[in-house]
Write a protein that holds these residues in place. Structure first.
Motif, PDB file in Angstrom:
ATOM      1  N   UNK A  43       0.821  -1.209   0.000  1.00  0.00           N
ATOM      2  CA  UNK A  43       0.000   0.000   0.000  1.00  0.00           C
ATOM      3  C   UNK A  43       0.855   1.259   0.000  1.00  0.00           C
ATOM      4  N   UNK A  44       0.315   2.309  -0.590  1.00  0.00           N
ATOM      5  CA  UNK A  44       0.949   3.616  -0.542  1.00  0.00           C
ATOM      6  C   UNK A  44       0.554   4.315   0.762  1.00  0.00           C
ATOM      7  N   UNK A  45       1.223   5.416   1.066  1.00  0.00           N
ATOM      8  CA  UNK A  45       0.880   6.188   2.245  1.00  0.00           C
ATOM      9  C   UNK A  45       1.726   5.830   3.448  1.00  0.00           C
ATOM     10  N   UNK A  46       1.387   6.426   4.583  1.00  0.00           N
ATOM     11  CA  UNK A  46       2.131   6.241   5.823  1.00  0.00           C
ATOM     12  C   UNK A  46       1.590   5.041   6.587  1.00  0.00           C
ATOM     13  N   UNK A  47       2.478   4.188   7.032  1.00  0.00           N
ATOM     14  CA  UNK A  47       2.081   3.016   7.805  1.00  0.00           C
ATOM     15  C   UNK A  47       1.445   3.457   9.127  1.00  0.00           C
ATOM     16  N   UNK A  48       0.226   2.990   9.430  1.00  0.00           N
ATOM     17  CA  UNK A  48      -0.411   3.371  10.690  1.00  0.00           C
ATOM     18  C   UNK A  48       0.245   2.683  11.876  1.00  0.00           C
TER      19      UNK A  48
ATOM     20  N   UNK B  86      -1.178   0.893  14.150  1.00  0.00           N
ATOM     21  CA  UNK B  86      -1.737  -0.439  14.344  1.00  0.00           C
ATOM     22  C   UNK B  86      -2.050  -1.103  13.012  1.00  0.00           C
ATOM     23  N   UNK B  87      -1.669  -2.362  12.829  1.00  0.00           N
ATOM     24  CA  UNK B  87      -2.015  -3.065  11.587  1.00  0.00           C
ATOM     25  C   UNK B  87      -3.518  -3.272  11.433  1.00  0.00           C
ATOM     26  N   UNK B  88      -4.257  -3.215  12.544  1.00  0.00           N
ATOM     27  CA  UNK B  88      -5.708  -3.397  12.448  1.00  0.00           C
ATOM     28  C   UNK B  88      -6.355  -2.272  11.652  1.00  0.00           C
ATOM     29  N   UNK B  89      -5.752  -1.084  11.704  1.00  0.00           N
ATOM     30  CA  UNK B  89      -6.248   0.022  10.880  1.00  0.00           C
ATOM     31  C   UNK B  89      -6.135  -0.324   9.409  1.00  0.00           C
ATOM     32  N   UNK B  90      -4.990  -0.856   9.025  1.00  0.00           N
ATOM     33  CA  UNK B  90      -4.764  -1.261   7.643  1.00  0.00           C
ATOM     34  C   UNK B  90      -5.725  -2.368   7.231  1.00  0.00           C
ATOM     35  N   UNK B  91      -5.854  -3.391   8.056  1.00  0.00           N
ATOM     36  CA  UNK B  91      -6.730  -4.515   7.733  1.00  0.00           C
ATOM     37  C   UNK B  91      -8.177  -4.067   7.596  1.00  0.00           C
ATOM     38  N   UNK B  92      -8.615  -3.175   8.467  1.00  0.00           N
ATOM     39  CA  UNK B  92     -10.003  -2.695   8.428  1.00  0.00           C
ATOM     40  C   UNK B  92     -10.284  -1.916   7.148  1.00  0.00           C
ATOM     41  N   UNK B  93      -9.326  -1.084   6.737  1.00  0.00           N
ATOM     42  CA  UNK B  93      -9.512  -0.297   5.516  1.00  0.00           C
ATOM     43  C   UNK B  93      -9.585  -1.198   4.281  1.00  0.00           C
ATOM     44  N   UNK B  94      -8.699  -2.167   4.209  1.00  0.00           N
ATOM     45  CA  UNK B  94      -8.688  -3.066   3.050  1.00  0.00           C
ATOM     46  C   UNK B  94      -9.945  -3.915   3.029  1.00  0.00           C
TER      47      UNK B  94
ATOM     48  N   UNK C  98      -5.920 -12.871   9.951  1.00  0.00           N
ATOM     49  CA  UNK C  98      -4.619 -12.202  10.055  1.00  0.00           C
ATOM     50  C   UNK C  98      -3.461 -13.132   9.664  1.00  0.00           C
ATOM     51  N   UNK C  99      -2.593 -12.652   8.763  1.00  0.00           N
ATOM     52  CA  UNK C  99      -2.415 -11.284   8.283  1.00  0.00           C
ATOM     53  C   UNK C  99      -3.184 -10.955   7.003  1.00  0.00           C
ATOM     54  N   UNK C 100      -4.172 -11.750   6.665  1.00  0.00           N
ATOM     55  CA  UNK C 100      -4.846 -11.594   5.375  1.00  0.00           C
ATOM     56  C   UNK C 100      -6.299 -11.177   5.521  1.00  0.00           C
ATOM     57  N   UNK C 101      -6.811 -10.643   4.434  1.00  0.00           N
ATOM     58  CA  UNK C 101      -8.244 -10.454   4.238  1.00  0.00           C
ATOM     59  C   UNK C 101      -8.650 -11.487   3.193  1.00  0.00           C
ATOM     60  N   UNK C 102      -9.631 -12.315   3.527  1.00  0.00           N
ATOM     61  CA  UNK C 102     -10.010 -13.423   2.658  1.00  0.00           C
ATOM     62  C   UNK C 102     -11.314 -13.104   1.944  1.00  0.00           C
TER      63      UNK C 102
ATOM     64  N   UNK D 193      -9.690 -16.196  -2.167  1.00  0.00           N
ATOM     65  CA  UNK D 193      -8.489 -15.416  -2.483  1.00  0.00           C
ATOM     66  C   UNK D 193      -8.077 -14.674  -1.221  1.00  0.00           C
ATOM     67  N   UNK D 194      -6.825 -14.854  -0.792  1.00  0.00           N
ATOM     68  CA  UNK D 194      -6.299 -14.177   0.382  1.00  0.00           C
ATOM     69  C   UNK D 194      -5.458 -12.978  -0.049  1.00  0.00           C
ATOM     70  N   UNK D 195      -5.801 -11.823   0.503  1.00  0.00           N
ATOM     71  CA  UNK D 195      -5.078 -10.589   0.209  1.00  0.00           C
ATOM     72  C   UNK D 195      -4.336 -10.174   1.475  1.00  0.00           C
ATOM     73  N   UNK D 196      -3.020 -10.091   1.398  1.00  0.00           N
ATOM     74  CA  UNK D 196      -2.195  -9.707   2.545  1.00  0.00           C
ATOM     75  C   UNK D 196      -1.746  -8.259   2.353  1.00  0.00           C
ATOM     76  N   UNK D 197      -2.363  -7.314   3.070  1.00  0.00           N
ATOM     77  CA  UNK D 197      -1.943  -5.915   2.944  1.00  0.00           C
ATOM     78  C   UNK D 197      -0.585  -5.712   3.617  1.00  0.00           C
TER      79      UNK D 197
END
Length: 273
Positions: A69-74, A76-84, A101-105, A113-117
């Motif tokens: 992902x682009x942008x600044x790493x938050x 908490x990784x939960x912020x990233x997972x929630x957005x994706x 975790x660490x994927x969104x399925x 399909x598992x997406x790992x942000x």
């Protein structure tokens, strides 16, 4: 009469995915990539895990993609997972989207399909650690490591990794597939030759002897590989691993003594056949 080695080879062949098994998963890639790029911004998206490494198990393995992902790493990784997760659910409104975790399925009707942000960091990627916080991973380097060891053993490492993963799936062992693959490659990295039943036993035994402890990244680049997402899962996995080691040992010993039927019976128990 079928030998134990032949039986194991036939089982491994049966569960080796065909070249087209993941075509359905790949067909969803463009839509996933486009949605995340428009609304979150991405640097790249590429295949990882069993699909990329060639160690997938027929009927069990998902297609896995890492999305940088682009942008600044938050913080908490939960912020990233929630957005994706929110973006993928908005795009695929009739598809169940879950966090593993660490994927969104994405549980499409024809495949998962598992997406790992991730966020790029230190020549690798920071992803969500199932035990909390961030963990550094180098999937491209891990793939190169497994492939190099596999090439040195004429393809045996990926066959062995598939066997260990098949045990996990058929016996419902709550242990990470990535951990199993890296433990297998690490074992074979220290061997001069491959002997099917012997190395199956040794791979399982070495994991048992370490009590499924987290292992150092064999490439020396990333975070340690954890085996289980919780202590309860580790204890359950250890119980099943103890049984597996015993059965693999008996299969090896019976085959060595010429009792092929007894060796096969132990392999059947090992893989719940």
């Amino acid at each position: 009469m079928t030998s134990a080695n032949q039986w194991l080879a036939n089982l491994t062949s049966l569960y080796t995915p065909t070249s087209t098994q993941f075509d359905k998963a790949r067909s969803h890639r463009a839509a996933i990539e486009a949605r995340l790029d428009v609304f979150l911004g991405i640097h790249e998206m590429f295949e990882i895990g069993s699909l990329r490494h060639g160690t997938g198990v027929w009927l069990h393995s998902d297609a896995d993609y890492l999305v940088s992902l682009k942008g600044i790493q938050p913080a908490s990784p939960w912020t990233m997972l929630s957005k994706v997760k929110a973006q993928l659910q908005a795009r695929f409104t009739n598809t169940p989207i879950v966090t593993r975790t660490p994927a969104i399925v994405c549980k499409f009707s024809d495949c998962d399909v598992e997406v790992v942000p991730a966020y790029a960091a230190h020549n690798g990627y920071n992803i969500a650690n199932p035990r909390g916080g961030w963990m550094l991973t180098h999937p491209k380097d891990h793939n190169s490591y497994v492939t190099a060891v596999n090439t040195r053993h004429n393809g045996a490492v990926k066959r062995l990794a598939r066997q260990v993963k098949l045990w996990k799936y058929e016996r419902n062992v709550p242990v990470s597939s990535c951990y199993l693959e890296m433990r297998t490659a690490k074992h074979m990295d220290g061997e001069t030759a491959y002997v099917a039943l012997w190395d199956l036993y040794l791979t399982l035994r070495k994991m048992r002897d370490t009590s499924l402890a987290a292992m150092n990244d064999p490439t020396g680049l990333g975070s340690r590989f954890g085996a289980c997402s919780s202590e309860a899962n580790r204890l359950e996995a250890m119980s099943k691993l103890n049984t597996a080691v015993d059965r693999a040992l008996k299969a090896k010993d019976y085959a060595k003594e010429g009792f092929e039927d007894l060796a096969i019976s132990q392999l059947r128990l090992l893989f719940d056949r």
